[in-house]
Design a protein around this motif. Structure first.
Motif, mmCIF file in Angstrom:
data_model
loop_
_atom_site.group_PDB
_atom_site.id
_atom_site.type_symbol
_atom_site.label_atom_id
_atom_site.label_comp_id
_atom_site.label_asym_id
_atom_site.label_seq_id
_atom_site.Cartn_x
_atom_site.Cartn_y
_atom_site.Cartn_z
ATOM 1 N N VAL A 1 36.007 -16.155 -7.572
ATOM 2 C CA VAL A 1 36.304 -17.570 -7.814
ATOM 3 C C VAL A 1 37.806 -17.764 -8.039
ATOM 4 O O VAL A 1 38.423 -18.698 -7.500
ATOM 5 C CB VAL A 1 35.502 -18.086 -9.025
ATOM 6 C CG1 VAL A 1 35.953 -19.493 -9.409
ATOM 7 C CG2 VAL A 1 34.006 -18.091 -8.714
ATOM 8 N N VAL A 2 38.405 -16.856 -8.822
ATOM 9 C CA VAL A 2 39.853 -16.944 -9.072
ATOM 10 C C VAL A 2 40.635 -16.763 -7.774
ATOM 11 O O VAL A 2 41.596 -17.492 -7.497
ATOM 12 C CB VAL A 2 40.274 -15.887 -10.119
ATOM 13 C CG1 VAL A 2 41.793 -15.846 -10.249
ATOM 14 C CG2 VAL A 2 39.647 -16.194 -11.469
ATOM 15 N N GLU A 3 40.219 -15.783 -6.939
ATOM 16 C CA GLU A 3 40.920 -15.554 -5.674
ATOM 17 C C GLU A 3 40.813 -16.772 -4.755
ATOM 18 O O GLU A 3 41.786 -17.148 -4.091
ATOM 19 C CB GLU A 3 40.331 -14.314 -4.982
ATOM 20 C CG GLU A 3 40.667 -13.007 -5.684
ATOM 21 C CD GLU A 3 39.933 -11.818 -5.082
ATOM 22 O OE1 GLU A 3 39.133 -12.051 -4.149
ATOM 23 O OE2 GLU A 3 40.171 -10.676 -5.525
ATOM 24 N N GLN A 4 39.612 -17.384 -4.714
ATOM 25 C CA GLN A 4 39.450 -18.586 -3.892
ATOM 26 C C GLN A 4 40.323 -19.719 -4.411
ATOM 27 O O GLN A 4 40.925 -20.463 -3.626
ATOM 28 C CB GLN A 4 37.978 -19.002 -3.879
ATOM 29 C CG GLN A 4 37.064 -18.038 -3.128
ATOM 30 C CD GLN A 4 35.603 -18.399 -3.255
ATOM 31 O OE1 GLN A 4 35.248 -19.346 -3.959
ATOM 32 N NE2 GLN A 4 34.739 -17.651 -2.586
ATOM 33 N N THR A 5 40.399 -19.843 -5.733
ATOM 34 C CA THR A 5 41.245 -20.887 -6.322
ATOM 35 C C THR A 5 42.706 -20.655 -5.962
ATOM 36 O O THR A 5 43.442 -21.587 -5.611
ATOM 37 C CB THR A 5 41.073 -20.903 -7.847
ATOM 38 O OG1 THR A 5 39.683 -21.087 -8.163
ATOM 39 C CG2 THR A 5 41.878 -22.034 -8.471
ATOM 40 N N ILE A 6 43.136 -19.383 -6.046
ATOM 41 C CA ILE A 6 44.523 -19.061 -5.700
ATOM 42 C C ILE A 6 44.790 -19.353 -4.224
ATOM 43 O O ILE A 6 45.849 -19.874 -3.848
ATOM 44 C CB ILE A 6 44.815 -17.587 -6.022
ATOM 45 C CG1 ILE A 6 44.772 -17.352 -7.541
ATOM 46 C CG2 ILE A 6 46.175 -17.161 -5.468
ATOM 47 C CD1 ILE A 6 44.908 -15.897 -7.943
ATOM 48 N N ALA B 1 29.167 -9.797 -12.708
ATOM 49 C CA ALA B 1 29.620 -11.111 -13.177
ATOM 50 C C ALA B 1 31.139 -11.207 -13.151
ATOM 51 O O ALA B 1 31.712 -12.235 -12.771
ATOM 52 C CB ALA B 1 29.101 -11.369 -14.595
ATOM 53 N N ILE B 2 31.806 -10.112 -13.538
ATOM 54 C CA ILE B 2 33.275 -10.102 -13.510
ATOM 55 C C ILE B 2 33.788 -10.212 -12.077
ATOM 56 O O ILE B 2 34.759 -10.926 -11.791
ATOM 57 C CB ILE B 2 33.805 -8.829 -14.186
ATOM 58 C CG1 ILE B 2 33.493 -8.851 -15.686
ATOM 59 C CG2 ILE B 2 35.315 -8.684 -13.975
ATOM 60 C CD1 ILE B 2 33.829 -7.556 -16.412
#
Length: 249
Positions: A162-167, A155-156
């Motif tokens: 998701v964070v990397e894609q957002t960045i 899950a982490i």
């Protein structure tokens, strides 16, 4: 099992000490939680305790890796002691997880999902967890704890992706905005150049106008001079003819 009874490497002793410190902090934290009356403070305390459980889970996995790395160097009885201690720590961590779920059910707070069993599956109650744990062998407890930890790690990792894609999207957007900003800067520079050219052209037109006006004045002055010369010649001729006629008669 006390730390002095175990034969550990310095690395294992350090990890074991950190885990025991976290267990003491968890015990004290749940005792303070019992005394809290405000639900908001209880929720905040649960979040802090969840962070400590997450760190404890990470250290237990690191402790297990160190045991496996040193397994060939230690005698069998030492390896057994270390594995028993690992199972004891996992069991103790599971007890805190069960306590956490009890408090969450009481508060109705579903924001903390550290050991979530999956969407669409109802979580067992604390009593069911205790009964299930008591009916499981040590190895089953270890396997269950490791499985839960692996699911949490997955899950982490999904959250990290998701964070990397957002960045990445933010970086691309920033690059696009930078390109547009540079283009706007070039357009502004071109407009400044055009404005400067227009000013120079206006000044040149004014200078040409002044030059033309000056040339007209000079031509008018020359014309007046020519007219004056002609007038003088005419006057002289007139007076010469008059004098000639007077002498003849």
């Amino acid at each position: 099992m006390a730390t002095t009874e175990l034969q550990m490497s310095p690395q294992l002793e350090q990890i074991h000490g950190e885990i025991r410190d976290l267990f003491r902090a968890l015990s004290n934290g749940f005792q303070r939680l019992d005394k809290m009356k405000d639900s908001n403070r209880q929720s905040k305390q649960l979040e802090e305790l969840t962070g400590k459980m997450r760190e404890c889970k990470r250290l237990i996995k690191e402790f297990d890796r160190e045991i496996k790395d040193e397994e060939s160097k230690n005698p069998p009885e030492v390896n057994k002691q270390l594995n028993d201690e690992k199972q004891s720590m996992i069991k103790e961590l599971n007890s805190y997880v069960a306590m956490r779920k009890t408090y969450m059910n009481t508060l109705g707070n579903k924001k903390i999902e550290l050991f979530d069993m999956g969407a669409g599956v109802s979580e067992p109650t604390a009593d069911e967890n205790v009964k299930m744990a008591s009916s499981m062998s040590n190895q089953e407890l270890v396997d269950h704890g490791m499985k839960t930890m692996d699911e949490t790690d997955q899950a982490i990792e999904r959250s990290k992706k998701v964070v990397e894609q957002t960045i990445e999207v933010g970086t691309q957007t920033a690059g696009t905005l930078k390109g547009q900003t540079d283009q706007m800067g070039r357009i502004v520079n071109e407009l400044d150049t055009i404005q400067f050219s227009i000013k120079k052209a206006s000044q040149l037109v004014k200078e040409i106008g002044r030059q033309v006006a000056t040339d007209k004045c000079i031509m008018l002055f020359l014309f007046l001079i020519v007219c004056g010369v002609i007038a003088i010649i005419v006057v002289k001729v007139f007076f010469s003819l008059t004098y000639f006629n007077f002498v003849v008669y």
